[in-house]
Design a protein around this motif. Structure first.
Motif, PDB file in Angstrom:
ATOM      1  N   VAL A 114      30.091  -2.760  -9.616  1.00 14.88           N
ATOM      2  CA  VAL A 114      29.588  -2.849  -8.241  1.00 14.88           C
ATOM      3  C   VAL A 114      28.772  -1.598  -7.968  1.00 14.88           C
ATOM      4  O   VAL A 114      29.152  -0.499  -8.359  1.00 14.88           O
ATOM      5  N   MET A 115      27.631  -1.764  -7.301  1.00 12.78           N
ATOM      6  CA  MET A 115      26.765  -0.620  -7.017  1.00 12.78           C
ATOM      7  C   MET A 115      26.470  -0.558  -5.523  1.00 12.78           C
ATOM      8  O   MET A 115      26.038  -1.553  -4.933  1.00 12.78           O
ATOM      9  N   THR A 116      26.727   0.600  -4.888  1.00 12.92           N
ATOM     10  CA  THR A 116      26.313   0.832  -3.507  1.00 12.92           C
ATOM     11  C   THR A 116      25.099   1.752  -3.500  1.00 12.92           C
ATOM     12  O   THR A 116      25.155   2.864  -4.041  1.00 12.92           O
ATOM     13  N   ILE A 117      24.018   1.287  -2.903  1.00 12.47           N
ATOM     14  CA  ILE A 117      22.831   2.118  -2.725  1.00 12.47           C
ATOM     15  C   ILE A 117      22.949   2.794  -1.366  1.00 12.47           C
ATOM     16  O   ILE A 117      22.938   2.140  -0.327  1.00 12.47           O
ATOM     17  N   HIS A 118      23.046   4.116  -1.373  1.00 11.93           N
ATOM     18  CA  HIS A 118      23.291   4.875  -0.153  1.00 11.93           C
ATOM     19  C   HIS A 118      22.023   5.421   0.494  1.00 11.93           C
ATOM     20  O   HIS A 118      22.039   5.748   1.683  1.00 11.93           O
ATOM     21  N   SER A 119      20.957   5.569  -0.280  1.00 16.29           N
ATOM     22  CA  SER A 119      19.759   6.190   0.283  1.00 16.29           C
ATOM     23  C   SER A 119      18.562   5.894  -0.610  1.00 16.29           C
ATOM     24  O   SER A 119      18.697   5.317  -1.687  1.00 16.29           O
ATOM     25  N   SER A 120      17.409   6.332  -0.146  1.00 16.48           N
ATOM     26  CA  SER A 120      16.149   6.098  -0.853  1.00 16.48           C
ATOM     27  C   SER A 120      15.567   7.421  -1.322  1.00 16.48           C
ATOM     28  O   SER A 120      15.052   8.200  -0.515  1.00 16.48           O
ATOM     29  N   TYR A 121      15.661   7.677  -2.616  1.00 15.64           N
ATOM     30  CA  TYR A 121      15.128   8.923  -3.165  1.00 15.64           C
ATOM     31  C   TYR A 121      13.622   8.985  -3.002  1.00 15.64           C
ATOM     32  O   TYR A 121      13.057  10.026  -2.637  1.00 15.64           O
ATOM     33  N   GLU A 122      12.940   7.845  -3.227  1.00 14.45           N
ATOM     34  CA  GLU A 122      11.475   7.863  -3.135  1.00 14.45           C
ATOM     35  C   GLU A 122      11.001   8.115  -1.706  1.00 14.45           C
ATOM     36  O   GLU A 122      10.020   8.833  -1.479  1.00 14.45           O
ATOM     37  N   ARG A 123      11.699   7.564  -0.733  1.00 16.16           N
ATOM     38  CA  ARG A 123      11.292   7.788   0.660  1.00 16.16           C
ATOM     39  C   ARG A 123      11.510   9.243   1.051  1.00 16.16           C
ATOM     40  O   ARG A 123      10.693   9.839   1.766  1.00 16.16           O
ATOM     41  N   GLU A 124      12.602   9.825   0.587  1.00 16.85           N
ATOM     42  CA  GLU A 124      12.850  11.240   0.845  1.00 16.85           C
ATOM     43  C   GLU A 124      11.755  12.112   0.228  1.00 16.85           C
ATOM     44  O   GLU A 124      11.258  13.040   0.856  1.00 16.85           O
ATOM     45  N   LEU A 125      11.361  11.782  -1.010  1.00 17.90           N
ATOM     46  CA  LEU A 125      10.314  12.565  -1.667  1.00 17.90           C
ATOM     47  C   LEU A 125       8.984  12.455  -0.928  1.00 17.90           C
ATOM     48  O   LEU A 125       8.244  13.436  -0.798  1.00 17.90           O
ATOM     49  N   ILE A 126       8.680  11.270  -0.422  1.00 18.07           N
ATOM     50  CA  ILE A 126       7.433  11.086   0.335  1.00 18.07           C
ATOM     51  C   ILE A 126       7.478  11.910   1.617  1.00 18.07           C
ATOM     52  O   ILE A 126       6.536  12.653   1.937  1.00 18.07           O
ATOM     53  N   LEU A 127       8.568  11.797   2.371  1.00 15.11           N
ATOM     54  CA  LEU A 127       8.674  12.519   3.636  1.00 15.11           C
ATOM     55  C   LEU A 127       8.715  14.024   3.431  1.00 15.11           C
ATOM     56  O   LEU A 127       8.275  14.783   4.307  1.00 15.11           O
ATOM     57  N   ASN A 128       9.223  14.459   2.289  1.00 12.43           N
ATOM     58  CA  ASN A 128       9.271  15.889   2.001  1.00 12.43           C
ATOM     59  C   ASN A 128       8.000  16.394   1.335  1.00 12.43           C
ATOM     60  O   ASN A 128       7.928  17.549   0.925  1.00 12.43           O
ATOM     61  N   GLY A 129       6.999  15.519   1.218  1.00 11.48           N
ATOM     62  CA  GLY A 129       5.707  15.927   0.694  1.00 11.48           C
ATOM     63  C   GLY A 129       5.662  16.147  -0.803  1.00 11.48           C
ATOM     64  O   GLY A 129       4.743  16.793  -1.306  1.00 11.48           O
ATOM     65  N   LYS A 130       6.620  15.570  -1.548  1.00 12.62           N
ATOM     66  CA  LYS A 130       6.681  15.783  -2.994  1.00 12.62           C
ATOM     67  C   LYS A 130       5.889  14.747  -3.781  1.00 12.62           C
ATOM     68  O   LYS A 130       5.431  15.026  -4.889  1.00 12.62           O
ATOM     69  N   ILE A 131       5.782  13.521  -3.239  1.00 18.47           N
ATOM     70  CA  ILE A 131       5.029  12.464  -3.919  1.00 18.47           C
ATOM     71  C   ILE A 131       4.203  11.701  -2.894  1.00 18.47           C
ATOM     72  O   ILE A 131       4.423  11.819  -1.683  1.00 18.47           O
ATOM     73  N   GLN A 132       3.268  10.889  -3.390  1.00 14.37           N
ATOM     74  CA  GLN A 132       2.400  10.090  -2.529  1.00 14.37           C
ATOM     75  C   GLN A 132       2.858   8.631  -2.531  1.00 14.37           C
ATOM     76  O   GLN A 132       3.299   8.122  -3.570  1.00 14.37           O
ATOM     77  N   PRO A 133       2.735   7.949  -1.395  1.00 12.10           N
ATOM     78  CA  PRO A 133       3.040   6.511  -1.389  1.00 12.10           C
ATOM     79  C   PRO A 133       2.188   5.763  -2.413  1.00 12.10           C
ATOM     80  O   PRO A 133       0.990   6.052  -2.563  1.00 12.10           O
ATOM     81  N   ASP A 134       2.819   4.842  -3.123  1.00 10.31           N
ATOM     82  CA  ASP A 134       2.164   4.008  -4.135  1.00 10.31           C
ATOM     83  C   ASP A 134       1.702   4.783  -5.367  1.00 10.31           C
ATOM     84  O   ASP A 134       1.019   4.231  -6.230  1.00 10.31           O
ATOM     85  N   GLY A 135       2.091   6.062  -5.461  1.00 15.23           N
ATOM     86  CA  GLY A 135       1.803   6.823  -6.667  1.00 15.23           C
ATOM     87  C   GLY A 135       2.746   6.424  -7.788  1.00 15.23           C
ATOM     88  O   GLY A 135       3.663   5.607  -7.612  1.00 15.23           O
ATOM     89  N   PRO A 136       2.585   6.999  -8.981  1.00 16.28           N
ATOM     90  CA  PRO A 136       3.419   6.596 -10.127  1.00 16.28           C
ATOM     91  C   PRO A 136       4.911   6.837  -9.900  1.00 16.28           C
ATOM     92  O   PRO A 136       5.745   6.017 -10.300  1.00 16.28           O
ATOM     93  N   GLU A 137       5.255   7.955  -9.252  1.00 16.56           N
ATOM     94  CA  GLU A 137       6.670   8.236  -9.010  1.00 16.56           C
ATOM     95  C   GLU A 137       7.257   7.189  -8.055  1.00 16.56           C
ATOM     96  O   GLU A 137       8.380   6.725  -8.246  1.00 16.56           O
ATOM     97  N   HIS A 138       6.488   6.853  -7.039  1.00 17.86           N
ATOM     98  CA  HIS A 138       6.941   5.843  -6.083  1.00 17.86           C
ATOM     99  C   HIS A 138       7.132   4.489  -6.769  1.00 17.86           C
ATOM    100  O   HIS A 138       8.150   3.814  -6.555  1.00 17.86           O
TER     101      HIS A 138
END
Length: 377
Positions: A114-138
């Motif tokens: 069973v897996m619980t997803i607690h948060s969104s790492y990619e959304r955090e990275l975008i909001l923290n200015g670390k990655i761009q939306p629709d970029g390779p990391e996203h």
């Protein structure tokens, strides 16, 4: 039924998982359902050499990207550490991070997971200015949702908002079950008190996604309106120095106390009056439920799981994200009227006790576990 809770980092780390899983373990053990916890030591890096492949996408297309490479290496390390440390089998594994889930299923493919997803790492990275939306990391990180859907036996998340967020990335969103976080009431002890000057508190990692720059600007507005208050900031992170400098520039430094990281802020929280956190995104926002159980008035942003916890004007106040004037208006309401503040706090406490009880979480998890292992007692 013998259960393994597979975390990412040890449970003393801040966040919703740490606020809940050790207490879940205690309750299950007392009920005769043996449960253990497993996690990756925070300093363990670069040990795993496992070749990494995914079933639903080609990870090779992202090779050479630093964030993706680090994620994949952590996956290898988790596999290496699990092989080193786990020498027995379990009836069921409940993972609380994608890396933990994928590693455990790779090593124990026959064990229900069973897996619980607690948060969104990619959304955090975008909001923290670390990655761009629709970029390779996203694209890589959102592809992980589809990989989890195909790999694990049951997918859970913590809010309807986050289930909706995952819809573009998975095939069967209706099969994702929502189990909101729950808390052991024994940890929270509201204390009757009267503060001559209203005391505001926020608890979070000091990163851009939490919107503390907006909070400081709102507090500067409040001060210009003639309101006295003290803002207590519990938490640490990469923008602490930046926030301290902003407090100086806004002539707020004498009105704010920066505490740094604190392991059990709920022991401190009951002495304050208002909890405020203007996050730009939250999958659930565990700290709002914790603050409500401490009998604090809640002020948050109308995003994600926060808006599922707060009914505006009933058990707290909601404002749009990134709008300091709106936040200042909401804070003015609770600072200027102690009776209104008390009524909001009482309603918040009543909802949190009912909706976010640990007993409810235990009951729902028992049902999920029994469905995943129907032949195991």
């Amino acid at each position: 039924m013998e259960i393994l809770q597979a975390l990412f980092f040890p449970p003393e780390q801040p966040g919703g998982v740490s606020s809940m899983i050790p207490y879940v373990q205690e309750r299950f053990n007392k009920a005769g359902w043996p449960m253990e916890m497993f996690s990756l030591p925070k300093r363990l890096r670069g040990k795993g050499q496992e070749e990494v492949t995914f079933n639903t996408f080609d990870v090779a297309q992202f090779a050479g990207n630093p964030i993706v490479d680090k994620y994949v290496q952590t996956y290898r390390d988790y596999i290496w550490w699990t092989r080193m440390r786990i020498k027995r089998s379990y009836d069921l594994i409940h993972a609380h991070h994608p890396i933990a889930a994928l590693a455990m299923k790779k090593l124990y493919p026959e064990t229900p997971l069973v897996m619980t997803i607690h948060s969104s790492y990619e959304r955090e990275l975008i909001l923290n200015g670390k990655i761009q939306p629709d970029g390779p990391e996203h694209r890589f990180l959102t592809s992980i949702y589809g990989e989890l859907e195909e790999t694990v036996d049951r997918l859970l998340t913590v809010s309807e908002s986050f289930r909706n967020y995952m819809v573009p990335y998975i095939q069967r969103p209706d099969e994702v079950k929502v189990i909101a976080n729950g808390y052991d009431e024994r940890r929270f002890k509201p204390i009757s008190h009267e503060n001559a000057v209203p005391q505001l508190i926020t608890v979070c990692r000091l990163v851009p996604a939490k919107g503390l720059d907006i909070l400081l600007h709102a507090c500067a507005d409040l001060k210009q309106r003639g309101f006295n208050f003290v803002l207590h900031i519990i938490g640490d992170g990469p923008i602490r120095e930046e926030l301290e400098q902003l407090a100086v520039e806004l002539e707020l430094y004498d009105d704010i106390i920066f505490y740094g990281y604190m392991l059990h802020p709920e022991e401190f929280m009951p002495f304050f009056d208002v909890f405020v956190l203007p996050s730009r995104a939250e999958a659930f926002g565990s700290v709002f439920a914790e603050a409500a159980l401490c009998w604090l008035a809640l002020v948050g942003t109308d995003v994600g799981g926060i808006s599922e916890q707060i009914e505006d004007g009933v058990n707290g106040l909601l404002v749009p994200p990134d709008q300091p004037a709106a936040l200042a208006d909401a804070l003015e309401k609770v600072l200027s009227d102690p009776t209104y503040r008390y009524n909001l706090a009482r309603a918040g406490w009543e909802k949190a006790k009912k909706a976010y009880s640990l007993t409810r979480v235990i009951s729902e998890l028992k049902q999920v576990y029994t469905e995943a292992c129907p032949n195991t007692k």
